[in-house]
Write a protein that holds these residues in place. Structure first.
Motif, PDB file in Angstrom:
ATOM      1  N   GLN A 170       0.826  -1.213   0.000  1.00 24.98           N
ATOM      2  CA  GLN A 170       0.000   0.000   0.000  1.00 24.98           C
ATOM      3  C   GLN A 170       0.859   1.261   0.000  1.00 24.98           C
ATOM      4  OE1 GLN A 170      -3.694  -0.151   2.499  1.00 24.98           O
ATOM      5  NE2 GLN A 170      -2.764  -2.028   3.260  1.00 24.98           N
ATOM      6  N   ALA A 173      -5.559  -0.664  -0.932  1.00 23.75           N
ATOM      7  CA  ALA A 173      -4.794  -0.491  -2.169  1.00 23.75           C
ATOM      8  C   ALA A 173      -5.658  -0.487  -3.416  1.00 23.75           C
ATOM      9  CB  ALA A 173      -3.728  -1.584  -2.279  1.00 23.75           C
ATOM     10  N   ASN A 191       5.206   7.796  -8.579  1.00 22.14           N
ATOM     11  CA  ASN A 191       4.686   6.681  -9.360  1.00 22.14           C
ATOM     12  C   ASN A 191       4.320   7.145 -10.763  1.00 22.14           C
ATOM     13  OD1 ASN A 191       4.994   5.015  -7.181  1.00 22.14           O
ATOM     14  ND2 ASN A 191       2.827   4.919  -6.654  1.00 22.14           N
ATOM     15  N   ASN A 251      -1.962   0.182  -9.759  1.00 22.84           N
ATOM     16  CA  ASN A 251      -3.201   0.573  -9.091  1.00 22.84           C
ATOM     17  C   ASN A 251      -4.176   1.046 -10.169  1.00 22.84           C
ATOM     18  OD1 ASN A 251      -5.299   1.887  -7.665  1.00 22.84           O
ATOM     19  ND2 ASN A 251      -3.905   2.356  -5.968  1.00 22.84           N
ATOM     20  N   LYS A 302      -6.362   4.296  -9.231  1.00 18.43           N
ATOM     21  CA  LYS A 302      -5.674   5.588  -9.335  1.00 18.43           C
ATOM     22  C   LYS A 302      -4.984   5.769 -10.677  1.00 18.43           C
ATOM     23  CE  LYS A 302      -4.725   6.451  -4.442  1.00 18.43           C
ATOM     24  NZ  LYS A 302      -3.657   6.772  -3.459  1.00 18.43           N
ATOM     25  N   THR A 354      -5.558  -3.825  -7.596  1.00 18.76           N
ATOM     26  CA  THR A 354      -4.110  -3.924  -7.769  1.00 18.76           C
ATOM     27  C   THR A 354      -3.734  -5.099  -8.654  1.00 18.76           C
ATOM     28  OG1 THR A 354      -3.867  -3.041  -5.532  1.00 18.76           O
ATOM     29  CG2 THR A 354      -1.911  -4.018  -6.555  1.00 18.76           C
ATOM     30  N   LYS A 367       5.143   8.916  -3.695  1.00 21.11           N
ATOM     31  CA  LYS A 367       5.319   9.965  -4.692  1.00 21.11           C
ATOM     32  C   LYS A 367       6.215   9.445  -5.817  1.00 21.11           C
ATOM     33  CE  LYS A 367       4.834  13.848  -1.480  1.00 21.11           C
ATOM     34  NZ  LYS A 367       5.493  15.060  -0.909  1.00 21.11           N
ATOM     35  N   ASN A 370       1.134   4.196  -2.968  1.00 18.48           N
ATOM     36  CA  ASN A 370       0.776   5.582  -2.638  1.00 18.48           C
ATOM     37  C   ASN A 370       1.980   6.517  -2.615  1.00 18.48           C
ATOM     38  OD1 ASN A 370      -2.024   5.085  -2.313  1.00 18.48           O
ATOM     39  ND2 ASN A 370      -1.663   4.303  -0.237  1.00 18.48           N
TER      40      ASN A 370
END
Length: 432
Positions: free
Chosen positions: A76, A142, A84, A164, A167, A145, A82, A80
């Motif tokens: 997870q 998450a 990515n 993900n 997102k 995924t 920074k 999440n």
């Protein structure tokens, strides 16, 4: 009726009694179908005695030592973090690529523009998801995924990508082999492999190793070089411990192999397939429709003549997240059968409709990737001891490993060719 759910209590597998029919397991009451001599011989063609695996060399000591040197990251936190990369949605510019010929009914995503999409430096191969990993299809918060393995043909290393879908972001993680330096300090090195298939089950990540078996990685052992005082994301030419600093070819995260399962009877073939002997490990998937299992298979090129083998597939029962072993510590395939076609890049199986055994096989119609791939839906014919075609649908060019996302009723795969890449799921009536 949700057949898979009925066979489970919470997240615990219900150990159903099984009987063997022509090398494939079936439920009690279905084994009284007489087999003709011809069909019995065909069903018995793949020898189960060849499908025996044992644990490879242990890596626990070195991994524990790395634990003391580097900070770990959970899945997870990684998703999440920074930095990515952005996954492009279907309909955005160039997604899906026209030349890929992704089926119109597919749910499609594309890698970020640039190296991941258009270069041959890294080539995607294996596909799995949280639907394989957890019975409830959730990994904390998450979201949706997925994981995808890649290999670098020139640099000779491998990585896994955590995706993900909610997102629309992803992060590459370098897969490494742990070991001690000459000075007895914990380190790691690149892994040279094709990484043709991947299966995520619980905390374990199983990666197919063509001639040997399965490499094993642990989701609880992802090291964050960016947050470790003695780690760095600089100097892409370095990997492992150099001086007092740990490197990972510029990657923030590295994931060491924690174990392996290898052919007990020696190496399998590298390219061409054989009708007998230790198997080739080209792809791997998870079956959650009854007794949780890994399903593995061989990719066999066309070869010469009509008698060239299609390849073999096997089912391995899981217990506590690992292949179930006997008193001798070895795991034996629960079921073995012959593939219905050649050039199978991936496969998934499931018990449906009260006990029918279904399978989906992704394969290339030709060896050059000039035509779209094919997803073959087959049903096991108990009386004839073979897989029989039920239907087909198109896949994009260059299909690879397959994974069933049960909550979506989709089978996912990845198109491997540069400038034609996509991560996509095609709809099926039910796959688990």
């Amino acid at each position: 009726m949700d057949y898979r759910r009925k066979l489970r209590v919470g997240a615990v597998s219900v150990a159903l009694p099984v009987v063997m029919v022509g090398g494939v397991f079936a439920f009690p009451g279905t084994s009284d179908v007489p087999l003709s001599p011809v069909s019995a011989a065909a069903a018995a063609a793949p020898g189960k005695a060849d499908f025996v695996i044992k644990r490879g060399a242990g890596k626990a000591k070195v991994v524990r030592a790395l634990d003391k040197k580097l900070k770990k990251s959970g899945v997870q936190a990684l998703l999440n973090a920074k930095g990515n990369r952005k996954l492009r949605a279907e309909g955005s510019k160039g997604c899906p690529p026209k030349k890929a010929q992704v089926p119109g009914k597919a749910l499609t995503y594309c890698w970020a523009s640039g190296e991941d999409s258009v270069k041959e430096k890294w080539i995607p191969q294996g596909v799995s998801s949280v639907s394989d990993a957890k019975d409830n299809e959730k990994w904390g918060s998450a979201g949706y995924t997925m994981v995808v393995t890649w290999y670098a043909p020139k640099a000779k290393n491998i990585r896994v990508t955590f995706v993900n879908l909610k997102k629309r972001t992803y992060r590459h993680v370098l897969l490494v082999m742990p070991g001690m330096t000459k000075g007895k300090k914990p380190s790691y090195r690149d892994i040279e492999s094709h990484a043709g298939g991947v299966a995520w089950y619980g905390n374990h990540l199983y990666v197919a190793e063509t001639q040997l078996g399965l490499r094993v990685f642990d989701m609880r052992r992802i090291f964050d070089l960016g947050k470790s005082e003695n780690g760095t994301t600089k100097k892409k030419g370095r990997v492992g411990l150099h001086g007092k600093t740990y490197y990972g070819h510029g990657y923030r995260y590295v994931m060491p192999q924690v174990g392996s399962w290898v052919n007990a009877k020696g190496k399998g073939p590298l390219k061409s397939c054989k009708a007998g002997g230790p198997p080739k490990w080209s792809w791997v998937s998870v079956d959650r429709s009854g007794v949780d299992s890994l399903v593995t298979g061989e990719y066999c090129p066309k070869g010469s003549g009509r008698n060239a083998p299609n390849g073999r597939m096997a089912t391995w029962r899981l217990r506590n997240g690992e292949p179930s072993t006997g008193a001798d510590g070895r795991a034996r395939a629960l079921a073995v059968s012959t593939l219905p076609v050649k050039r199978v890049q991936g496969g998934v199986t499931a018990y449906l409709n009260g006990g029918e055994e279904h399978a989906w096989f992704g394969h290339n119609a030709t060896g050059k990737g000039a035509r779209p791939g094919v997803l073959l839906h087959a049903v096991w014919n108990r009386s004839k001891g073979r897989w029989e075609k039920k239907s087909t649908q198109s896949l994009a060019r260059g299909p690879e490993d397959l994974s069933c996302y049960r909550g979506q009723d989709r089978i996912w795969t990845v198109a491997e060719h540069a400038k034609q890449r996509a991560l996509y799921g095609v709809p099926v009536t039910k796959c688990g």
